[in-house]
Design an enzyme around this catalytic site. Sequence first.
Site, PDB file in Angstrom:
ATOM      1  N   LYS A 150       0.797  -1.289   0.019  1.00  0.00           N
ATOM      2  CA  LYS A 150      -0.171  -0.067  -0.080  1.00  0.00           C
ATOM      3  C   LYS A 150       0.832   1.177  -0.040  1.00  0.00           C
ATOM      4  O   LYS A 150       0.550   2.316  -0.765  1.00  0.00           O
ATOM      5  CB  LYS A 150      -1.045  -0.179   1.148  1.00  0.00           C
ATOM      6  N   ASN A 151       1.846   1.004   0.984  1.00  0.00           N
ATOM      7  CA  ASN A 151       2.626   2.643   0.874  1.00  0.00           C
ATOM      8  C   ASN A 151       3.625   2.729   0.014  1.00  0.00           C
ATOM      9  O   ASN A 151       4.374   3.595  -0.031  1.00  0.00           O
ATOM     10  CB  ASN A 151       3.441   2.630   2.492  1.00  0.00           C
TER      11      ASN A 151
ATOM     12  N   CYS B 152      -5.915  12.583  12.672  1.00  0.00           N
ATOM     13  CA  CYS B 152      -5.922  11.147  12.543  1.00  0.00           C
ATOM     14  C   CYS B 152      -5.766  10.884  14.004  1.00  0.00           C
ATOM     15  O   CYS B 152      -5.258  11.200  14.690  1.00  0.00           O
ATOM     16  CB  CYS B 152      -4.621  10.950  11.630  1.00  0.00           C
TER      17      CYS B 152
ATOM     18  N   ASP C  21       4.468   0.517  12.195  1.00  0.00           N
ATOM     19  CA  ASP C  21       3.209  -0.003  11.650  1.00  0.00           C
ATOM     20  C   ASP C  21       2.987  -1.456  12.104  1.00  0.00           C
ATOM     21  O   ASP C  21       2.221  -2.155  11.833  1.00  0.00           O
ATOM     22  CB  ASP C  21       3.232  -0.050  10.109  1.00  0.00           C
TER      23      ASP C  21
ATOM     24  N   ARG D  29      -8.837  -0.544   4.308  1.00  0.00           N
ATOM     25  CA  ARG D  29      -7.783   0.472   3.745  1.00  0.00           C
ATOM     26  C   ARG D  29      -6.699  -0.048   3.432  1.00  0.00           C
ATOM     27  O   ARG D  29      -5.938   0.361   2.445  1.00  0.00           O
ATOM     28  CB  ARG D  29      -7.490   1.643   4.620  1.00  0.00           C
TER      29      ARG D  29
HETATM   30  C1  EPZ Z   1       4.119   6.884   6.485  1.00  0.00           C
HETATM   31  O1  EPZ Z   1       3.270   7.807   6.961  1.00  0.00           O
HETATM   32  C2  EPZ Z   1       3.128   5.612   6.299  1.00  0.00           C
HETATM   33  N1  EPZ Z   1       2.136   6.045   5.437  1.00  0.00           N
HETATM   34  C3  EPZ Z   1       2.471   5.374   7.693  1.00  0.00           C
HETATM   35  O2  EPZ Z   1       1.879   4.142   7.320  1.00  0.00           O
HETATM   36  C4  EPZ Z   1       3.824   5.047   8.587  1.00  0.00           C
HETATM   37  O3  EPZ Z   1       3.099   4.794   9.895  1.00  0.00           O
HETATM   38  C5  EPZ Z   1       4.766   6.129   8.612  1.00  0.00           C
HETATM   39  O4  EPZ Z   1       5.223   6.494   7.211  1.00  0.00           O
HETATM   40  C6  EPZ Z   1       6.018   6.169   9.367  1.00  0.00           C
HETATM   41  O5  EPZ Z   1       6.450   5.029   9.023  1.00  0.00           O
HETATM   42  C7  EPZ Z   1       2.365   5.965   3.844  1.00  0.00           C
HETATM   43  O6  EPZ Z   1       3.441   5.817   3.459  1.00  0.00           O
HETATM   44  C8  EPZ Z   1       1.181   6.238   2.859  1.00  0.00           C
HETATM   45  P1  EPZ Z   1       5.959  10.457   8.640  1.00  0.00           P
HETATM   46  P2  EPZ Z   1       3.636   9.513   7.080  1.00  0.00           P
HETATM   47  O7  EPZ Z   1       5.720  11.476   7.731  1.00  0.00           O
HETATM   48  O8  EPZ Z   1       4.854   9.822   5.860  1.00  0.00           O
HETATM   49  C9  EPZ Z   1       6.146  13.808  11.858  1.00  0.00           C
HETATM   50  C10 EPZ Z   1       0.155   2.871   7.757  1.00  0.00           C
HETATM   51  O9  EPZ Z   1      -0.497   2.195   8.829  1.00  0.00           O
HETATM   52  N2  EPZ Z   1       6.119  14.867  10.842  1.00  0.00           N
HETATM   53  O10 EPZ Z   1       6.992   9.407   8.150  1.00  0.00           O
HETATM   54  O11 EPZ Z   1       2.590  10.586   7.182  1.00  0.00           O
HETATM   55  C11 EPZ Z   1       4.959  12.994  12.006  1.00  0.00           C
HETATM   56  O12 EPZ Z   1       3.836  13.451  12.532  1.00  0.00           O
HETATM   57  C12 EPZ Z   1       0.459   4.210   7.978  1.00  0.00           C
HETATM   58  O13 EPZ Z   1       0.168   2.278   6.529  1.00  0.00           O
HETATM   59  C13 EPZ Z   1       5.993  16.150  10.831  1.00  0.00           C
HETATM   60  O14 EPZ Z   1       6.228  16.539  12.055  1.00  0.00           O
HETATM   61  O15 EPZ Z   1       4.466   9.631   8.513  1.00  0.00           O
HETATM   62  C14 EPZ Z   1       5.226  11.741  12.797  1.00  0.00           C
HETATM   63  O16 EPZ Z   1       5.528  12.100  14.183  1.00  0.00           O
HETATM   64  C15 EPZ Z   1       0.235   4.876   9.271  1.00  0.00           C
HETATM   65  N3  EPZ Z   1       5.833  16.999   9.807  1.00  0.00           N
HETATM   66  C16 EPZ Z   1       6.548  11.684  12.082  1.00  0.00           C
HETATM   67  O17 EPZ Z   1       6.951  12.821  11.522  1.00  0.00           O
HETATM   68  C17 EPZ Z   1       5.831  16.450   8.743  1.00  0.00           C
HETATM   69  O18 EPZ Z   1       5.751  17.391   7.706  1.00  0.00           O
HETATM   70  C18 EPZ Z   1       6.768  10.468  11.074  1.00  0.00           C
HETATM   71  O19 EPZ Z   1       5.679  10.801  10.211  1.00  0.00           O
HETATM   72  C19 EPZ Z   1       5.964  15.157   8.274  1.00  0.00           C
HETATM   73  C20 EPZ Z   1       5.925  14.204   9.390  1.00  0.00           C
END
Ligand code: EPZ
Length: 417
Positions: free
Chosen positions: A22-23, A117, A305, A397
Site C-alpha cells: 500500500k505504502n 488522524c 506499523d 484501507r
Molecule cells: C508513512 O506515513 C506511512 N504512510 C505510515 O503508514 C507510517 O506509519 C509512517 O510513514 C511512519 O513509518 C504512507 O507511507 C502512506 P511520517 P507519513 O511523515 O509519511 C512527523 C499505515 O499504517 N511529521 O514518516 O505520514 C509525523 O507527525 C500508515 O500504513 C511532521 O512533524 O509519516 C510523525 O510523528 C500509518 N511534519 C513523524 O514525523 C511533517 O511534515 C513521521 O511521520 C511530516 C511528518
Amino acid sequence: MDKLLIEGGARLEGQVTISGAKNAALPLICAALLTEAPLHLSNVPHLKDVTTMLRLLAQMGIDVTLDERNCLTLAATGLNNPVAPYDLVKTMRASILTLGPLLARTGEARVSLPGGCAIGARPVDIHIRGLQAMGADVQVEHGYIHARARKLRGAKIFTDLVTVTGTENLMMAAALAEGTTVIENAAREPEVVDLANCLNAMGARVSGAGSDVITIEGVERLAGASHRIMPDRIETGTFLTAVAVTSGKVRLKRTSAAILDAVIEKLREAGVRISATEDGLEVESDGRLKAVSLRTAPYPAFPTDMQAQFMAMNAVAQGTAVVTETIFENRFMHALELRRLGADIEINGNTAVVRGVPRLDGATVMATDLRASACLVVAGLVARGETLIDRIYHLDRGYEHIEEKLSQLGARIRRVH
Ligand code: EPZ
C-alpha cells in the site's frame, strides 16, 4: 457497517500470497502526475486507499485504467484540475503526495490540508518547508495548501524529522526542478527506494535512495515506464504475527525477508522459526512465545506499523514486554481494546508495559485505525471463543481480502454486515 466475526483457536497452515505494498502503491500512483506519458504499474493491491487515490487523480483529469490482472495504466495527458479536494483528502492523508508532483508538473497545486488522524497530529510542515526551499510560494488558507512555482529550483533540504511521505513528496517535486536537490535526513524505507527506482525508470536522476542522503538532478521532462510494485512488508509482518500466536506453519509467497529484518529479528527472539525461501519466507511456531520488548523508529529499525500487531503477540506471550512508540503520539488505542479481551497492559505516555496472560477471551471490540484493526484480528485468532470486531472499514484501507486469506489458512473468520 461491516464487522469481522472470529472464532479463535485455529492453527494457521498452508500458504498465502502477499499483495503489493500500500505504502509503495500510493506514491507510485502520484508519480504518474509528473508526465503525460503513460505509467504502467503491476502488482497493484486492491485496497480502499488505492481506490481513493485513483478517484483523486481521475477528478484531476488523469486517465485511469485497471485491468483484471491488477495492472494499472495512468495517463496524465488530460491533467486539468490540480486540486485535491477536502472530501477525498479527509478520507486518506496520503493525498498529500499529490502536492509535489502537481506543483512540479503544472506550476500550481491546491491540496486540502489532511485533517487530524486517530494516531496523531501528523502535520505536513516539513513537506511545505521543503517546497518553499525549492522556490515555491505556499499559502495555507481556508484549510487548503495553495502552492505556486513557475519552475522549482534544486535546493539543499534538511528534514528535521525523518518523514516517509515528506521524503517522497520532495523527491517527486525535485525530479522536474531546475538543478540539483539534496535531501538530508531522508527516510530510508524500502517504499522510498521503490519510488526512486520507478522515477529513474521514467528518466529521473535519483541517487542515494535507501540512505539518509538522496540526491535528485532535475530533468526537463519524464517519460512513461512500467514498474512492478514491491511486496507489502507490513502485510507480511502481520501474517507472521498471526502464525506466531496460532502455533501455525505457513509459507508466505511473493514477498521477501530482506525488507523487514527488524521484525524477523524480534520474532526469532520470541521463539518463532522463520526461514527465507526463494520467493518469500516460511514461518512456524509452537505457540510458546517469549515476550519481546521493542522500540519503534524509522527504517531499518522496528516499524511503527508493526507495533500494534506485536502488542497482541506480547499479550499472550510468557513474560513482560516494554513497548515504546517513538513515531506517533497516540498509537496505543488498540491497547484499550486488547484489555477488553483480557490483556494486561499498562500505558505510561509513549510506553506500554504488556504482561503476558495465559489466555485471551473473545469479546466485541472496535477498530480505531488501520494497524489497530490488524492487532485485533491477530488477538481474535488466538482468543478463546468469539471476537466481533466493529468498524473494520479501517482494515479494508490497508489489507487486501484479509478474511479470505486467513480463511484459506484455516482461520474461522467471516465478515458480517
Ligand atoms: C508513512 O506515513 C506511512 N504512510 C505510515 O503508514 C507510517 O506509519 C509512517 O510513514 C511512519 O513509518 C504512507 O507511507 C502512506 P511520517 P507519513 O511523515 O509519511 C512527523 C499505515 O499504517 N511529521 O514518516 O505520514 C509525523 O507527525 C500508515 O500504513 C511532521 O512533524 O509519516 C510523525 O510523528 C500509518 N511534519 C513523524 O514525523 C511533517 O511534515 C513521521 O511521520 C511530516 C511528518
